[in-house]
Design a protein around this motif. Structure first.
Motif, PDB file in Angstrom:
ATOM      1  N   PHE A 256       0.886  -1.176   0.000  1.00  0.00           N
ATOM      2  CA  PHE A 256       0.000   0.000   0.000  1.00  0.00           C
ATOM      3  C   PHE A 256       0.912   1.211   0.000  1.00  0.00           C
ATOM      4  N   THR A 257       0.844   2.020  -1.060  1.00  0.00           N
ATOM      5  CA  THR A 257       1.756   3.151  -1.210  1.00  0.00           C
ATOM      6  C   THR A 257       1.024   4.475  -1.077  1.00  0.00           C
ATOM      7  N   ILE A 258       1.534   5.309  -0.183  1.00  0.00           N
ATOM      8  CA  ILE A 258       1.010   6.661   0.020  1.00  0.00           C
ATOM      9  C   ILE A 258       1.999   7.645  -0.599  1.00  0.00           C
ATOM     10  N   ALA A 259       1.518   8.468  -1.507  1.00  0.00           N
ATOM     11  CA  ALA A 259       2.355   9.492  -2.130  1.00  0.00           C
ATOM     12  C   ALA A 259       1.984  10.856  -1.572  1.00  0.00           C
ATOM     13  N   GLU A 260       2.934  11.497  -0.931  1.00  0.00           N
ATOM     14  CA  GLU A 260       2.775  12.868  -0.448  1.00  0.00           C
ATOM     15  C   GLU A 260       3.258  13.794  -1.570  1.00  0.00           C
ATOM     16  N   VAL A 261       2.380  14.659  -2.050  1.00  0.00           N
ATOM     17  CA  VAL A 261       2.718  15.462  -3.230  1.00  0.00           C
ATOM     18  C   VAL A 261       2.443  16.936  -2.979  1.00  0.00           C
ATOM     19  N   GLU A 262       3.152  17.772  -3.724  1.00  0.00           N
ATOM     20  CA  GLU A 262       2.974  19.213  -3.583  1.00  0.00           C
ATOM     21  C   GLU A 262       1.816  19.729  -4.418  1.00  0.00           C
ATOM     22  N   GLU A 263       1.469  19.005  -5.479  1.00  0.00           N
ATOM     23  CA  GLU A 263       0.411  19.461  -6.387  1.00  0.00           C
ATOM     24  C   GLU A 263      -0.319  18.262  -6.965  1.00  0.00           C
ATOM     25  N   ILE A 264      -1.639  18.359  -7.040  1.00  0.00           N
ATOM     26  CA  ILE A 264      -2.458  17.331  -7.682  1.00  0.00           C
ATOM     27  C   ILE A 264      -3.200  17.957  -8.854  1.00  0.00           C
ATOM     28  N   VAL A 265      -3.071  17.347 -10.024  1.00  0.00           N
ATOM     29  CA  VAL A 265      -3.691  17.867 -11.241  1.00  0.00           C
ATOM     30  C   VAL A 265      -4.629  16.812 -11.822  1.00  0.00           C
ATOM     31  N   ASP A 266      -5.395  17.215 -12.819  1.00  0.00           N
ATOM     32  CA  ASP A 266      -6.285  16.276 -13.492  1.00  0.00           C
ATOM     33  C   ASP A 266      -5.484  15.307 -14.361  1.00  0.00           C
ATOM     34  N   VAL A 267      -6.065  14.144 -14.610  1.00  0.00           N
ATOM     35  CA  VAL A 267      -5.448  13.170 -15.506  1.00  0.00           C
ATOM     36  C   VAL A 267      -5.251  13.800 -16.892  1.00  0.00           C
ATOM     37  N   GLY A 268      -4.091  13.609 -17.455  1.00  0.00           N
ATOM     38  CA  GLY A 268      -3.767  14.169 -18.762  1.00  0.00           C
ATOM     39  C   GLY A 268      -2.887  15.398 -18.693  1.00  0.00           C
ATOM     40  N   GLN A 269      -2.749  16.000 -17.494  1.00  0.00           N
ATOM     41  CA  GLN A 269      -1.932  17.202 -17.355  1.00  0.00           C
ATOM     42  C   GLN A 269      -0.460  16.897 -17.086  1.00  0.00           C
ATOM     43  N   ILE A 270      -0.130  15.637 -16.853  1.00  0.00           N
ATOM     44  CA  ILE A 270       1.268  15.213 -16.805  1.00  0.00           C
ATOM     45  C   ILE A 270       1.561  14.465 -18.097  1.00  0.00           C
ATOM     46  N   LYS A 271       2.555  14.916 -18.834  1.00  0.00           N
ATOM     47  CA  LYS A 271       2.892  14.253 -20.093  1.00  0.00           C
ATOM     48  C   LYS A 271       3.312  12.806 -19.830  1.00  0.00           C
ATOM     49  N   PRO A 272       2.942  11.899 -20.711  1.00  0.00           N
ATOM     50  CA  PRO A 272       3.310  10.488 -20.498  1.00  0.00           C
ATOM     51  C   PRO A 272       4.798  10.281 -20.265  1.00  0.00           C
ATOM     52  N   GLU A 273       5.629  11.041 -20.981  1.00  0.00           N
ATOM     53  CA  GLU A 273       7.076  10.875 -20.822  1.00  0.00           C
ATOM     54  C   GLU A 273       7.594  11.437 -19.501  1.00  0.00           C
ATOM     55  N   ASP A 274       6.752  12.195 -18.781  1.00  0.00           N
ATOM     56  CA  ASP A 274       7.143  12.751 -17.486  1.00  0.00           C
ATOM     57  C   ASP A 274       6.631  11.924 -16.312  1.00  0.00           C
ATOM     58  N   VAL A 275       5.940  10.837 -16.593  1.00  0.00           N
ATOM     59  CA  VAL A 275       5.450   9.972 -15.522  1.00  0.00           C
ATOM     60  C   VAL A 275       6.588   9.070 -15.065  1.00  0.00           C
ATOM     61  N   HIS A 276       7.058   9.273 -13.857  1.00  0.00           N
ATOM     62  CA  HIS A 276       8.162   8.482 -13.313  1.00  0.00           C
ATOM     63  C   HIS A 276       7.671   7.218 -12.614  1.00  0.00           C
ATOM     64  N   VAL A 277       6.460   7.268 -12.052  1.00  0.00           N
ATOM     65  CA  VAL A 277       5.840   6.086 -11.445  1.00  0.00           C
ATOM     66  C   VAL A 277       4.392   6.029 -11.909  1.00  0.00           C
ATOM     67  N   PRO A 278       3.965   4.953 -12.577  1.00  0.00           N
ATOM     68  CA  PRO A 278       2.572   4.837 -13.008  1.00  0.00           C
ATOM     69  C   PRO A 278       1.622   4.750 -11.817  1.00  0.00           C
ATOM     70  N   GLY A 279       0.455   5.322 -11.974  1.00  0.00           N
ATOM     71  CA  GLY A 279      -0.515   5.379 -10.886  1.00  0.00           C
ATOM     72  C   GLY A 279      -1.014   4.044 -10.404  1.00  0.00           C
ATOM     73  N   VAL A 280      -0.802   2.984 -11.163  1.00  0.00           N
ATOM     74  CA  VAL A 280      -1.262   1.662 -10.736  1.00  0.00           C
ATOM     75  C   VAL A 280      -0.566   1.235  -9.444  1.00  0.00           C
ATOM     76  N   TYR A 281       0.598   1.811  -9.141  1.00  0.00           N
ATOM     77  CA  TYR A 281       1.314   1.467  -7.921  1.00  0.00           C
ATOM     78  C   TYR A 281       0.866   2.292  -6.713  1.00  0.00           C
ATOM     79  N   ILE A 282       0.085   3.336  -6.925  1.00  0.00           N
ATOM     80  CA  ILE A 282      -0.236   4.280  -5.862  1.00  0.00           C
ATOM     81  C   ILE A 282      -1.649   4.043  -5.338  1.00  0.00           C
ATOM     82  N   ASN A 283      -1.770   3.941  -4.025  1.00  0.00           N
ATOM     83  CA  ASN A 283      -3.067   3.680  -3.403  1.00  0.00           C
ATOM     84  C   ASN A 283      -3.703   4.911  -2.772  1.00  0.00           C
ATOM     85  N   ALA A 284      -2.876   5.865  -2.345  1.00  0.00           N
ATOM     86  CA  ALA A 284      -3.408   7.065  -1.696  1.00  0.00           C
ATOM     87  C   ALA A 284      -2.529   8.261  -2.003  1.00  0.00           C
ATOM     88  N   LEU A 285      -3.160   9.430  -2.122  1.00  0.00           N
ATOM     89  CA  LEU A 285      -2.474  10.686  -2.388  1.00  0.00           C
ATOM     90  C   LEU A 285      -2.816  11.695  -1.307  1.00  0.00           C
TER      91      LEU A 285
END
Length: 299
Positions: A256-285
């Motif tokens: 179960f992975t919790i990601a603490e983040v400085e900013e949350i945006v809508d899906v599509g606002q992060i370019k695919p090539e800028d995704v360092h960890v796919p969301g399938v690994y993340i359970n909570a933000l």
């Protein structure tokens, strides 16, 4: 013709939605959900701002959702004081949870990072590669209050990566012929220091192409805490600069992975090539921006 086109696409969306709705893997339809049609986005959403139910109000809500308990293994991203999930660490420090085995490159400093969990005696064993900036860490280890498993830095990163990739073990030439291979390194001293109460186990060794290797086991955590600069609502993560360090490996190694983040945006606002960890690994933000301690020490 327009009527037939609308009917065709409407029918297709309905069929797709029914198929997805009955799938047992609905929450893992894609690591890049921006590929899902706008129609499905609207109908799969639970709320407008939290369509996948991953965004939590605060660290407490995220930790409660993880089911973390005393005795768990916790993997924590960061290097030194860079890229550490300080808000989640502070949240964990406010609980009654204790006897944790914590895996991280280092254990912070006395008053910041994982150091505050040491101060409150919540860590039973520390698996790390560098511990030189924490006087309380040294004191607890030498007096038999803390178990310590020292691991070469590259080996630690690969053990975490292997855990996330489903690889149970691997061979590395690092530490071949050392006390790590032979065993006997003090993991825990007897109370008050002096005698060794727990010693490290010897590693299995083999030779490949004329060179010696030792076997290292993968590391998996019951809960992972990571820090990222940005996430979308599905959990796709972007790390800024050197904060990328151990965070992606820890994110993938947690059940179960919790990601603490400085900013949350809508899906599509992060370019695919800028995704360092796919969301399938993340359970909570958790959106937090804890004021940073700038330096580990002052010269």
């Amino acid at each position: 013709q327009n009527h037939c086109t609308d009917f065709f696409f409407g029918r297709s969306h309905t069929m797709m939605f029914r198929a997805l709705k009955t799938s047992s893997k609905l929450n893992r339809i894609s690591a890049a959900p921006a590929l899902v049609s706008p129609f499905l986005h609207r109908h799969l959403s639970t709320t407008t701002d939290n369509p996948y139910g991953k965004v939590k109000a605060d660290a407490k809500e995220a930790l409660d959702a993880s089911g973390i308990k005393s005795g768990d293994h916790v993997v924590v991203g960061g290097f030194g004081l860079c890229g550490i999930p300080m808000g989640c660490i502070e949240g964990l420090n406010k609980t009654d949870i204790k006897d944790l085995t914590v895996v991280s490159n280092n254990c912070g400093v006395d008053d910041w990072g994982l150091g505050i969990l040491l101060q409150s005696k919540k860590i039973k064993r520390m698996i790390s590669s560098y511990v030189g900036e924490n006087a309380e860490f040294e004191r607890q280890y030498l007096t038999g209050e803390l178990e310590v498993e020292l691991t070469p830095q590259g080996t630690l990163a690969e053990r975490l990566r292997a855990g996330g990739a489903g690889i149970p073990a691997f061979y590395t030439p690092t530490a071949y012929g050392t006390v790590i291979m032979d065993g006997g390194f003090p993991v825990k001293y007897a109370p008050g220091g002096g005698d060794v109460e727990i010693a490290s186990e010897p590693r299995e060794s083999r030779e490949f192409d004329g060179r010696g290797y030792i076997m290292e086991r993968a590391i998996k955590g019951d809960v992972a805490l990571v820090k990222a600069a940005k996430a979308d609502t599905y959990g796709n993560l972007y790390f800024n600069g050197t904060s990328r360090n151990f965070n992606p490996e820890c994110a993938m190694a947690g059940k179960f992975t919790i990601a603490e983040v400085e900013e949350i945006v809508d899906v599509g606002q992060i370019k695919p090539e800028d995704v360092h960890v796919p969301g399938v690994y993340i359970n909570a933000l958790v959106q937090m921006n804890v004021e940073k301690k700038n330096r580990e020490n002052h010269n």
